[in-house]
Design a protein around this motif. Structure first.
Motif, PDB file in Angstrom:
ATOM      1  N   LYS A 423      27.528  25.230   1.590  1.00 12.97           N
ATOM      2  CA  LYS A 423      27.498  25.937   0.561  1.00 12.97           C
ATOM      3  C   LYS A 423      27.554  25.686  -0.761  1.00 12.97           C
ATOM      4  O   LYS A 423      27.884  24.499  -1.193  1.00 12.97           O
ATOM      5  CB  LYS A 423      29.173  26.737   0.473  1.00 12.97           C
ATOM      6  N   THR A 472      26.194  30.879  -6.482  1.00 11.74           N
ATOM      7  CA  THR A 472      26.676  30.721  -5.138  1.00 11.74           C
ATOM      8  C   THR A 472      25.817  31.170  -4.098  1.00 11.74           C
ATOM      9  O   THR A 472      25.466  32.089  -3.905  1.00 11.74           O
ATOM     10  CB  THR A 472      28.153  31.132  -5.072  1.00 11.74           C
ATOM     11  N   CYS A 473      25.553  30.208  -3.203  1.00 14.66           N
ATOM     12  CA  CYS A 473      24.712  30.419  -1.887  1.00 14.66           C
ATOM     13  C   CYS A 473      24.733  29.513  -1.044  1.00 14.66           C
ATOM     14  O   CYS A 473      25.348  28.424  -1.308  1.00 14.66           O
ATOM     15  CB  CYS A 473      23.150  30.767  -2.342  1.00 14.66           C
ATOM     16  N   ARG A 474      24.118  29.695   0.176  1.00 15.72           N
ATOM     17  CA  ARG A 474      23.878  28.506   1.211  1.00 15.72           C
ATOM     18  C   ARG A 474      22.580  28.110   1.272  1.00 15.72           C
ATOM     19  O   ARG A 474      21.831  29.013   1.302  1.00 15.72           O
ATOM     20  CB  ARG A 474      24.383  29.146   2.526  1.00 15.72           C
ATOM     21  N   ASN A 539      16.602  30.430  -0.168  1.00 23.02           N
ATOM     22  CA  ASN A 539      17.740  29.867  -0.932  1.00 23.02           C
ATOM     23  C   ASN A 539      17.237  28.175  -1.198  1.00 23.02           C
ATOM     24  O   ASN A 539      17.505  27.713  -2.119  1.00 23.02           O
ATOM     25  CB  ASN A 539      19.133  29.659  -0.422  1.00 23.02           C
ATOM     26  N   TRP A 636      23.369  38.072   5.823  1.00 24.32           N
ATOM     27  CA  TRP A 636      23.281  37.829   4.532  1.00 24.32           C
ATOM     28  C   TRP A 636      24.137  37.638   3.581  1.00 24.32           C
ATOM     29  O   TRP A 636      23.803  36.915   2.540  1.00 24.32           O
ATOM     30  CB  TRP A 636      22.308  38.895   3.963  1.00 24.32           C
ATOM     31  N   ASP A 638      26.881  36.211   3.257  1.00 25.03           N
ATOM     32  CA  ASP A 638      27.591  34.748   2.910  1.00 25.03           C
ATOM     33  C   ASP A 638      26.483  33.650   2.431  1.00 25.03           C
ATOM     34  O   ASP A 638      26.947  32.359   2.439  1.00 25.03           O
ATOM     35  CB  ASP A 638      28.367  34.287   4.005  1.00 25.03           C
ATOM     36  N   LEU A 640      23.151  34.710   0.867  1.00 23.60           N
ATOM     37  CA  LEU A 640      22.331  34.852  -0.506  1.00 23.60           C
ATOM     38  C   LEU A 640      23.198  35.119  -1.692  1.00 23.60           C
ATOM     39  O   LEU A 640      24.424  35.437  -1.310  1.00 23.60           O
ATOM     40  CB  LEU A 640      21.541  36.320  -0.161  1.00 23.60           C
ATOM     41  N   PRO A 641      22.771  34.672  -2.787  1.00 28.96           N
ATOM     42  CA  PRO A 641      23.566  34.927  -3.952  1.00 28.96           C
ATOM     43  C   PRO A 641      23.820  36.254  -4.097  1.00 28.96           C
ATOM     44  O   PRO A 641      23.126  37.197  -3.715  1.00 28.96           O
ATOM     45  CB  PRO A 641      22.726  34.668  -5.097  1.00 28.96           C
ATOM     46  N   TYR A 645      21.843  39.576  -2.955  1.00 24.48           N
ATOM     47  CA  TYR A 645      22.205  40.292  -1.617  1.00 24.48           C
ATOM     48  C   TYR A 645      22.400  41.848  -1.824  1.00 24.48           C
ATOM     49  O   TYR A 645      21.820  42.699  -1.398  1.00 24.48           O
ATOM     50  CB  TYR A 645      23.465  39.632  -1.226  1.00 24.48           C
TER      51      TYR A 645
END
Length: 775
Positions: A423, A472-474, A539, A636, A638, A640-641, A645
């Motif tokens: 993350k 915030t994204c993964r 991402n 998606w 958790d 994508l930003p 999203y």
């Protein structure tokens, strides 16, 4: 004395008693006498004026007589003497040719005698094991035979037999020399042709004879005699070539490639045995100093007992020069053994870190010592060879190896699994190395001073520290490691030499070019099929592009020219990475849209909802759409930003309700029960559709963004108005239209509203009045 031609003609019986020579001389004398008389007469006539007509006529008669005699003699010479001269010349030519032929035959006989004498002397010297003399006698016999074959007109049938005899004797001598060479240097090779395994190599032995001669009374050493004889016969290079290949394949190369292999020398009274022993070691690749020590031991042993022998070598101009056997062998094996040492030893000794480059001087020194030792034993000649040049060029090899390792590591990361994620938050930071302050360049340019903040340029309202941060994204763990690798490599470049730094910098650029080409191709199938992976890839690309914006600037002033002059940048690659991530995710969105439309197509046109089967089919289609959206939301949300999203889910939900609205508005007849059931289906979408925007517990602060459904679903209000129409009366519809100013008019066109009224209500005056109000 009569002339030679006269004698020949006289002997043939074809000349008269008085020979031509006598006649000619007499005529000559008579001509001279007549010349005197004529002169005397003319003198008297024109000088003394004496009447001499009678005497003049007499003289004329005499002249005519002499002319007639001369013509007769000339005719005789033309007809008789010249023909006889041609016969004499032909006979003389035949005699000359016969003499020349006899001379050639005598010379050929003399050469045949010399050939026979050489063969006899060869047999005598061979029986005495005087191999050098034997070889020279054979060489002399060969020269005589060559002369015989080269003579024109000397085509003796015996030459073929002589050639066969010479070949037999040469092969006989080579056999004896081979037997002697086998005693001097004999091999014991492993039974298997596969000599690469350590077990087979350990069975190899080389036996060298240390006695000087086979006969104590002999004055010449046997080794020198054998080798010189080989040289005279022209077979020395062939014999040494075979020996050098065995030496390379069974001794030298195995010593380089196997760290545990060591040389063991066993000394006897008249021989020395070289064999191998295996000693356990922890080295995967042998260090150069250890390899050079083992090779040097082998070369010293060969030089002492086999190769320290001068051999006469014939030059093209006929002169002879002394050549050392060690030098000949060195020319044959050096290129191949150098390549083996570089490939199996020196390559692995190149340091992986620039901090260890100073320690590499030890390798350069031991390489130079090894070559100097070989030069002292005459294996090498001249200046630095490829081996030493390779060792001294460590900076270039370090850069090449470092770049190769970096590219390999990067490719391994790119081909690893994408779904292992970490993350990233706005507070996430990459640990940057401590870089030294930029120094004055070699050309004396001024130190670059970075801009300082000044109070005059500050604003009262400052931007948030997260303004330019990645949301915030993964991202994939492998991509995070890839960026760390890029930072580490650029840090290495700042502490390296100029060529190395430039090469490392462009290697980092090549990493990103490689990512651009490899990842979409290698993971193509998964990116198309798995929505989560397409989001992660999106991402990843945005994460890389985010770092590329500032990556070059962070290291620019710590890199050499021309990089520090502005070439150290990665900004040009940012649009490409953004496009790469966007295109992949948009392709996934198109695929999801097609799936949604396909599910809704099963509901046909939402007509005749009174039929239970039709209603069940339409209800199932609505449930499938909601399930698909819910499933996408789980994979998606958790990843994508939040903004991406919401926009993505809103687009898909909008696609679904737009299709539903289109199908319902196209109906021509909607009964009351149909309207109720259509309303129920729409209510299901209204109630459960927005659930895909429900934030996760850890995203509570983003709730305000996700509650604004109409912001992301453009047809949301139109869908609500449609539900209202399905439940409303004619008057309510007219009121919501409000002469084209109400909420209904905002979402629907005049024709759409009229079409719905005609489908929902029967043809009455009230419907006609309502339709008239809709304009």
């Amino acid at each position: 004395m009569a002339s030679f031609v006269t004698e020949v003609l006289a002997n043939s019986g074809k000349l008269e008693k008085e020979d031509l020579g006598t006649k000619i001389s007499r005529l000559s004398r008579r001509v001279e006498e007549l010349k005197g008389e004529v002169c005397d007469m003319i003198n008297k006539k024109y000088d003394e004026f004496l009447p001499s007509m009678q005497s003049a006529e007499d003289l004329v008669k005499q002249v005519h007589g002499l002319v007639s005699d001369v013509d007769v003699l000339k005719s005789q010479i033309e007809n008789e003497v010249k023909s006889e001269l041609r016969v004499a010349v032909n006979e003389f030519t035949e005699l000359k040719q016969q003499l020349e032929k006899n001379t050639i035959i005598l010379a050929a006989l003399e050469q045949l005698q010399e050939f026979d004498s050489a063969i006899e002397k060869y047999n005598c010297t061979l029986s005495e094991k005087n191999y050098i003399s034997a070889a020279r006698h054979l060489e002399r016999a060969q020269n005589n035979l060559n002369l015989l074959k080269s003579r024109k007109g000397c085509e003796l049938k015996v030459l073929k037999s002589l050639g066969i005899e010479l070949t037999v004797q040469k092969q006989n001598l080579l056999y004896h020399l081979g037997e002697e060479w086998q005693q001097l240097a004999s091999w014991k090779l492993p039974p298997s042709k596969e000599h690469s395994s350590l077990e087979m190599i350990l069975k190899t032995e080389l036996h060298l004879c240390t006695s000087l001669s086979s006969d104590e009374s002999s004055s010449a050493p046997l080794l020198g005699s054998v080798l010189q004889a080989f040289a005279i016969l022209g077979e020395l290079n062939t014999k040494l070539k075979f020996f050098s290949q065995l030496l390379l394949n069974y001794i030298l190369k195995p010593l380089v490639s196997h760290p545990s292999l060591h040389v063991e020398v066993e000394t006897h009274q008249h021989s020395v045995i070289l064999r191998f022993e295996s000693i356990e070691t922890h080295w995967e690749h042998p260090p150069p100093a250890e390899v050079f020590l083992k090779l040097r031991l082998v070369f010293e042993l060969l030089h002492k007992h086999l190769l320290d022998v001068p051999v006469e070598d014939s030059q093209q101009n006929g002169e002879t020069s002394k050549v050392l056997l060690a030098e000949v062998l060195g020319d044959m094996i050096w290129e191949e053994i150098s390549e083996s040492v570089i490939k199996d030893c020196l390559v692995y000794s190149i340091p992986n870190n620039s901090n260890k480059l100073e320690q590499y001087q030890e390798v350069i020194n031991c390489t130079e010592e090894f070559e100097n030792a070989l030069k002292g034993m005459n294996y090498l000649k001249g200046d630095a060879t490829d081996l030493l040049k390779y060792a001294r060029n460590v900076n270039a090899h370090f850069a090449s190896k470092k770049c190769q390792d970096v590219i390999v590591m990067a490719r391994n990361l790119m081909t690893s699994e994408i779904h292992n994620t970490v993350k990233i938050t706005p507070d996430s930071k990459v640990t940057l190395p401590k870089l030294l302050k930029p120094e004055v360049s070699e050309k004396g340019t001024k130190e670059i001073s970075l801009p300082r903040e000044t109070s005059a340029l500050e604003n009262d309202v400052k931007l948030s520290q997260h303004t330019f941060a990645l949301p915030t994204c993964r991202v994939s763990e492998s991509v995070q490691k890839l960026m760390e690798l890029a930072y580490q490599t650029l840090t290495e470049a700042t502490a390296s030499s100029k060529p190395c730094a430039i090469q490392l910098f462009y290697t980092v650029r090549n990493i990103f070019h490689l990512f651009y080409d490899v990842v979409p191709t290698y993971h193509k199938e998964n990116l198309q099929k798995l929505p989560q992976l397409s989001a992660i890839h999106h991402n990843n690309c945005m994460y890389i592009a985010h770092h590329l914006l500032t990556l070059g600037h962070q290291f620019r002033y710590h890199l050499p020219v021309p990089l520090s002059d502005g070439a150290a940048t990665f900004v040009d690659m940012v649009p490409g990475f953004r496009r790469l991530g966007t295109e992949c995710f948009l392709a996934q969105m198109r695929s999801q849209k097609e799936d949604l439309l396909e599910r809704l197509s099963n509901a046909k046109t939402f007509c005749n909802m009174e039929d239970e089967e039709n209603y069940t089919t339409a209800h199932k289609a609505i449930r499938q759409v909601i399930h698909q959206l819910s499933r996408l939301g789980k994979v998606w949300q958790d990843v994508l930003p939040v903004a991406i999203y919401c926009k993505a889910m809103g687009t898909l939900l909008n696609t679904a309700i737009t299709e539903i609205v289109s199908k319902i508005t196209s109906l021509e007849d909607i009964s009351t029960e149909d309207g109720e059931r259509l309303y129920t289906l729409c209510r299901t979408m209204i109630e459960e559709g927005p659930l895909v925007f429900t934030p996760l517990p850890e995203e509570a602060k983003n709730k305000k963004y996700q509650e604004e459904v109409p912001l992301y679903v453009h047809k949301w209000m139109k869908f609500k108005e449609l539900m209202t129409i399905l439940q409303a009366s004619l008057q309510e519809i007219v009121d919501r239209w409000a002469d084209g100013k109400g909420p209904l008019a905002t979402e629907f066109t005049t024709n759409e509203v009229k079409s719905l009224i005609r489908a929902l209500f029967q043809n009455t005056e009230r419907r006609a009045a309502a339709l008239a109000r809709i304009k």
